[in-house]
Design a protein around this motif. Sequence first.
Motif, PDB file in Angstrom:
ATOM      1  N   THR A  34      -5.781  -9.359  -1.283  1.00  0.00           N
ATOM      2  CA  THR A  34      -5.513  -7.976  -1.710  1.00  0.00           C
ATOM      3  C   THR A  34      -4.134  -7.925  -2.361  1.00  0.00           C
ATOM      4  O   THR A  34      -3.147  -8.356  -1.755  1.00  0.00           O
ATOM      5  CB  THR A  34      -5.539  -7.032  -0.483  1.00  0.00           C
ATOM      6  OG1 THR A  34      -6.809  -7.159   0.149  1.00  0.00           O
ATOM      7  CG2 THR A  34      -5.322  -5.580  -0.892  1.00  0.00           C
ATOM      8  N   ALA A  35      -4.087  -7.398  -3.574  1.00  0.00           N
ATOM      9  CA  ALA A  35      -2.795  -7.226  -4.247  1.00  0.00           C
ATOM     10  C   ALA A  35      -2.084  -6.036  -3.622  1.00  0.00           C
ATOM     11  O   ALA A  35      -2.677  -4.953  -3.480  1.00  0.00           O
ATOM     12  CB  ALA A  35      -3.008  -7.005  -5.734  1.00  0.00           C
ATOM     13  N   ARG A  36      -0.828  -6.234  -3.205  1.00  0.00           N
ATOM     14  CA  ARG A  36      -0.078  -5.172  -2.517  1.00  0.00           C
ATOM     15  C   ARG A  36       1.004  -4.543  -3.375  1.00  0.00           C
ATOM     16  O   ARG A  36       1.325  -3.372  -3.212  1.00  0.00           O
ATOM     17  CB  ARG A  36       0.601  -5.750  -1.269  1.00  0.00           C
ATOM     18  CG  ARG A  36      -0.326  -6.334  -0.252  1.00  0.00           C
ATOM     19  CD  ARG A  36      -1.065  -5.258   0.496  1.00  0.00           C
ATOM     20  NE  ARG A  36      -1.964  -5.841   1.475  1.00  0.00           N
ATOM     21  CZ  ARG A  36      -3.008  -5.225   1.968  1.00  0.00           C
ATOM     22  NH1 ARG A  36      -3.323  -4.010   1.576  1.00  0.00           N
ATOM     23  NH2 ARG A  36      -3.768  -5.809   2.857  1.00  0.00           N
ATOM     24  N   TRP A  37       1.602  -5.356  -4.253  1.00  0.00           N
ATOM     25  CA  TRP A  37       2.779  -4.884  -4.958  1.00  0.00           C
ATOM     26  C   TRP A  37       2.897  -5.602  -6.292  1.00  0.00           C
ATOM     27  O   TRP A  37       2.778  -6.832  -6.336  1.00  0.00           O
ATOM     28  CB  TRP A  37       4.028  -5.136  -4.079  1.00  0.00           C
ATOM     29  CG  TRP A  37       5.302  -4.685  -4.692  1.00  0.00           C
ATOM     30  CD1 TRP A  37       6.258  -5.483  -5.260  1.00  0.00           C
ATOM     31  CD2 TRP A  37       5.770  -3.338  -4.819  1.00  0.00           C
ATOM     32  NE1 TRP A  37       7.285  -4.717  -5.736  1.00  0.00           N
ATOM     33  CE2 TRP A  37       7.018  -3.392  -5.475  1.00  0.00           C
ATOM     34  CE3 TRP A  37       5.256  -2.104  -4.442  1.00  0.00           C
ATOM     35  CZ2 TRP A  37       7.753  -2.250  -5.774  1.00  0.00           C
ATOM     36  CZ3 TRP A  37       5.989  -0.963  -4.721  1.00  0.00           C
ATOM     37  CH2 TRP A  37       7.214  -1.038  -5.379  1.00  0.00           C
ATOM     38  N   ILE A  38       3.142  -4.828  -7.334  1.00  0.00           N
ATOM     39  CA  ILE A  38       3.352  -5.435  -8.659  1.00  0.00           C
ATOM     40  C   ILE A  38       4.803  -5.192  -9.038  1.00  0.00           C
ATOM     41  O   ILE A  38       5.285  -4.050  -8.980  1.00  0.00           O
ATOM     42  CB  ILE A  38       2.409  -4.786  -9.714  1.00  0.00           C
ATOM     43  CG1 ILE A  38       0.941  -4.989  -9.315  1.00  0.00           C
ATOM     44  CG2 ILE A  38       2.680  -5.369 -11.108  1.00  0.00           C
ATOM     45  CD1 ILE A  38      -0.048  -4.125 -10.091  1.00  0.00           C
TER      46      ILE A  38
END
Length: 429
Positions: free
Chosen positions: A82-86
């Motif tokens: 899961t991508a949390r932060w860009i």
Amino acid sequence: MPDSKRKSILILGGSFAGLTAAYELKRLAGEAHEITVVDKNEHFVFIPSLIWVPFGWRTIEQISFPLAPTLAAQGVRFLHATARWIDPARQTVTISQANGGERELFYDYLLVATGPHADFAMVEGLGPDGGYTVSICTAPHAIEAGRAWREFLREPGPVIVGATQEAACYGAAYEFVFNLEYALRKVGLRDRVPITYLTSEPFAGHFGIGGMKWAREMTEWFFRHTGIDWVLDAVVEKVSPGMVHLRQGRLHRAAAKNGRPEDLSGGSLPFRYAMIIPRFLGVPVVRDSGLGNARGFVVVDDYFRHLQHRNIYAAGVSVAVAPPEPCPSGCSVPKTGYISEVMAKYAARNILADIDGRPLVPKPATEIDAKCLMDAGNQGIIMLTDRIYVPSRHRKTELLIPGPWAHWAKVAFEKYALWKMRTGRVAWP
Ligand SMILES: Cc1cc2nc3c(=O)[nH]c(=O)nc-3n(C[C@H](O)[C@H](O)[C@H](O)COP(=O)(O)OP(=O)(O)OC[C@H]3O[C@@H](n4cnc5c(N)ncnc54)[C@H](O)[C@@H]3O)c2cc1C
């Protein structure tokens, strides 16, 4: 020495938009760049067929396939995470891996294809997680809707199907209500179940795009023919056990001869089974990273490129699209699988054009066409238009073809689309 010409292209989301972009990049660039897809789900699910899961006409296994081996066969790296932060300044994405632990991924180019977040929290009591209504927006929700359906069949009563204020996915709600009506006829329970379609659309067949030529007449005909009442301009206040409470709404009865609606403002509708689609927002990683608009959708230019960050692109439902017509109770525009694929192909080609120093190719949202199959059980409507995101009067083609072939076409398309996605043949129509 690292090859400075070889770029890292990171795609968040491995569904219609993300998979299409990955395949298109691979098709056009071969081994020239490293392509990575990150998805929190291990499987691609053909979402359009989720409408059939609650009635036992499809299992999730029949309409899904695992992403890791499929992408590996195409030379694309897949990470189940899961991508949390860009972080656009550092060109990194922080991910939580499914098998534990966080890590940072570097990108030269990022494509956001994370779809929507279904915002059940907007209305008290809405949704399957702690609420009283079911949903068909995801595979686990559709399975749960099937469990509730089987329970309902033992003790049938009124049904409500629809979409709340600010929703976008009206097509799925229409498909579900007509399939549900057909399912009840098949088990001989139709006469014991009053069905109401509930929507924030100002007229039946509006679909969040201001309707199409004959869409209103055709949808109303379908409602009357199948004995489904419909509530327009609905604003749902809250849902309590067995009851939808409305701030406003106009009820049209299928059997009424005079066509005048009843005012339901401040009223409520009872149900024993309710499937109501909420509004969609952008997903948390886009909202938390400050890359979206007020609703969390990514505002892009005509090349599907973020307005501030030139190496971030977006495609599919995660893209912000302006509604072509006003909708007093709040409608958002639909972004279908076909449209998501169109956006993804342009985004992929423009990433490669940017890398190679070639001119980017524009595709304004107002130039996107639509091909749609609306299923209604044993029949349906084929919908075609040359430009979906413009007012109806500005479209050159608006074609609605009702009949059983729409159902057959959707079944055939399901098989074809799953095969195309599994084998990476995105150059095919
Ligand atoms: C019930 C239903 C029926 C529909 N029927 C039709 C139809 O008949 N025809 C049609 O054309 N369209 C239909 N649609 C719309 C269609 O499903 C969407 O247009 C399409 O799924 C959009 O593709 P997408 O890739 O943009 O987003 P999605 O398909 O939503 O995919 C987003 C992906 O991103 C992943 N993701 C999200 N957040 C993260 C994160 N933080 N980290 C990692 N991964 C993440 C998700 O797991 C998901 O795999 C329907 C939609 C619904 C809900």
